[in-house]
Scaffold this motif. Sequence first.
Motif, PDB file in Angstrom:
ATOM      1  N   THR A 128     -25.445  -1.516 -69.379  1.00 56.99           N
ATOM      2  CA  THR A 128     -26.414  -1.039 -70.378  1.00 56.99           C
ATOM      3  C   THR A 128     -26.149   0.387 -70.826  1.00 56.99           C
ATOM      4  OG1 THR A 128     -27.899  -0.352 -68.596  1.00 56.99           O
ATOM      5  CG2 THR A 128     -28.233  -2.562 -69.522  1.00 56.99           C
ATOM      6  N   GLY A 129     -25.062   0.992 -70.375  1.00 53.15           N
ATOM      7  CA  GLY A 129     -24.768   2.374 -70.730  1.00 53.15           C
ATOM      8  C   GLY A 129     -24.293   2.507 -72.171  1.00 53.15           C
ATOM      9  N   ILE A 130     -23.954   3.730 -72.533  1.00 49.92           N
ATOM     10  CA  ILE A 130     -23.444   4.009 -73.881  1.00 49.92           C
ATOM     11  C   ILE A 130     -22.181   3.201 -74.138  1.00 49.92           C
ATOM     12  CG2 ILE A 130     -22.476   5.807 -75.365  1.00 49.92           C
ATOM     13  CD1 ILE A 130     -24.315   7.801 -73.856  1.00 49.92           C
ATOM     14  N   VAL A 131     -21.313   3.143 -73.136  1.00 48.93           N
ATOM     15  CA  VAL A 131     -20.110   2.316 -73.220  1.00 48.93           C
ATOM     16  C   VAL A 131     -20.419   1.020 -72.480  1.00 48.93           C
ATOM     17  CG1 VAL A 131     -17.663   2.145 -72.649  1.00 48.93           C
ATOM     18  CG2 VAL A 131     -18.636   4.371 -73.253  1.00 48.93           C
ATOM     19  N   ALA A 132     -20.503  -0.079 -73.228  1.00 46.21           N
ATOM     20  CA  ALA A 132     -20.829  -1.379 -72.624  1.00 46.21           C
ATOM     21  C   ALA A 132     -19.569  -1.972 -71.987  1.00 46.21           C
ATOM     22  CB  ALA A 132     -21.390  -2.318 -73.676  1.00 46.21           C
ATOM     23  N   ILE A 133     -19.585  -2.065 -70.672  1.00 42.63           N
ATOM     24  CA  ILE A 133     -18.458  -2.605 -69.909  1.00 42.63           C
ATOM     25  C   ILE A 133     -18.846  -3.995 -69.417  1.00 42.63           C
ATOM     26  CG2 ILE A 133     -17.065  -2.289 -67.802  1.00 42.63           C
ATOM     27  CD1 ILE A 133     -16.523  -0.159 -69.856  1.00 42.63           C
ATOM     28  N   PRO A 134     -17.979  -4.985 -69.598  1.00 45.00           N
ATOM     29  CA  PRO A 134     -18.278  -6.295 -68.993  1.00 45.00           C
ATOM     30  C   PRO A 134     -18.425  -6.127 -67.477  1.00 45.00           C
ATOM     31  CG  PRO A 134     -16.447  -6.472 -70.544  1.00 45.00           C
ATOM     32  CD  PRO A 134     -16.734  -5.003 -70.374  1.00 45.00           C
ATOM     33  N   THR A 135     -19.531  -6.609 -66.929  1.00 45.33           N
ATOM     34  CA  THR A 135     -19.817  -6.347 -65.519  1.00 45.33           C
ATOM     35  C   THR A 135     -18.852  -7.049 -64.570  1.00 45.33           C
ATOM     36  OG1 THR A 135     -21.498  -8.085 -65.517  1.00 45.33           O
ATOM     37  CG2 THR A 135     -22.254  -5.822 -65.863  1.00 45.33           C
ATOM     38  N   TRP A 136     -18.154  -8.081 -65.040  1.00 45.35           N
ATOM     39  CA  TRP A 136     -17.210  -8.744 -64.151  1.00 45.35           C
ATOM     40  C   TRP A 136     -16.051  -7.808 -63.789  1.00 45.35           C
ATOM     41  CZ3 TRP A 136     -12.157  -9.130 -65.448  1.00 45.35           C
ATOM     42  CH2 TRP A 136     -11.826  -9.046 -66.804  1.00 45.35           C
ATOM     43  N   MET A 137     -15.761  -6.835 -64.641  1.00 45.72           N
ATOM     44  CA  MET A 137     -14.614  -5.952 -64.381  1.00 45.72           C
ATOM     45  C   MET A 137     -14.795  -5.132 -63.100  1.00 45.72           C
ATOM     46  SD  MET A 137     -13.747  -4.915 -68.288  1.00 45.72           S
ATOM     47  CE  MET A 137     -12.078  -4.330 -68.140  1.00 45.72           C
ATOM     48  N   PRO A 138     -15.889  -4.402 -62.918  1.00 39.43           N
ATOM     49  CA  PRO A 138     -16.049  -3.708 -61.632  1.00 39.43           C
ATOM     50  C   PRO A 138     -16.307  -4.670 -60.473  1.00 39.43           C
ATOM     51  CG  PRO A 138     -17.909  -3.241 -63.079  1.00 39.43           C
ATOM     52  CD  PRO A 138     -16.917  -4.010 -63.878  1.00 39.43           C
TER      53      PRO A 138
END
Length: 174
Positions: A128-138
Amino acid sequence: MRRFLDRLYMLSGGLAALAILGICLLIAAQITFNVIARIGGAGLSYTIPSYADFAGYMLSTATFMALAYTLRAGGHIRVGLVVQRLPRRVRWGAEVGSLAVGALFATTATYYAGLLMAESWHYGDKSTGIVAIPTWMPQVFMVAGLALLAVAFVDTMIESLRAGGPILTDMGAE
């Protein structure tokens, strides 16, 4: 196989160290930007987008990727005061039993973390941050770290069984 596993544990420890270094560099860069803004005024105010999120992802990576390396290096917290006072055969039984329980827990955690990662992939979950990262990556690093921990538990248990005596108490004493 021994050399391969030792290198794999070392690689995971190295990845953990790189993640910690990444956290240090990221936070230091943001602090530098904050100092520049204080000295130079609002016109020089910069923020690394989602830096706290990225630091959190790197902390998670460091935590999970260090588990197997730390186990094999004898660095996990153990009840050494109690264990060292046990007779050798009892200490060995306690070690093999705790390694088996650890392997069971790590395998179960790997399975459920893998399900969580697959669900994140399937639904396209993003941070949900400014940079939306697909959560599967971390989450990949969490699953990989837990899987490697399960392997390390089984590996260490087999090594202890082959040695015919406790090896973990000897690992930590070096």
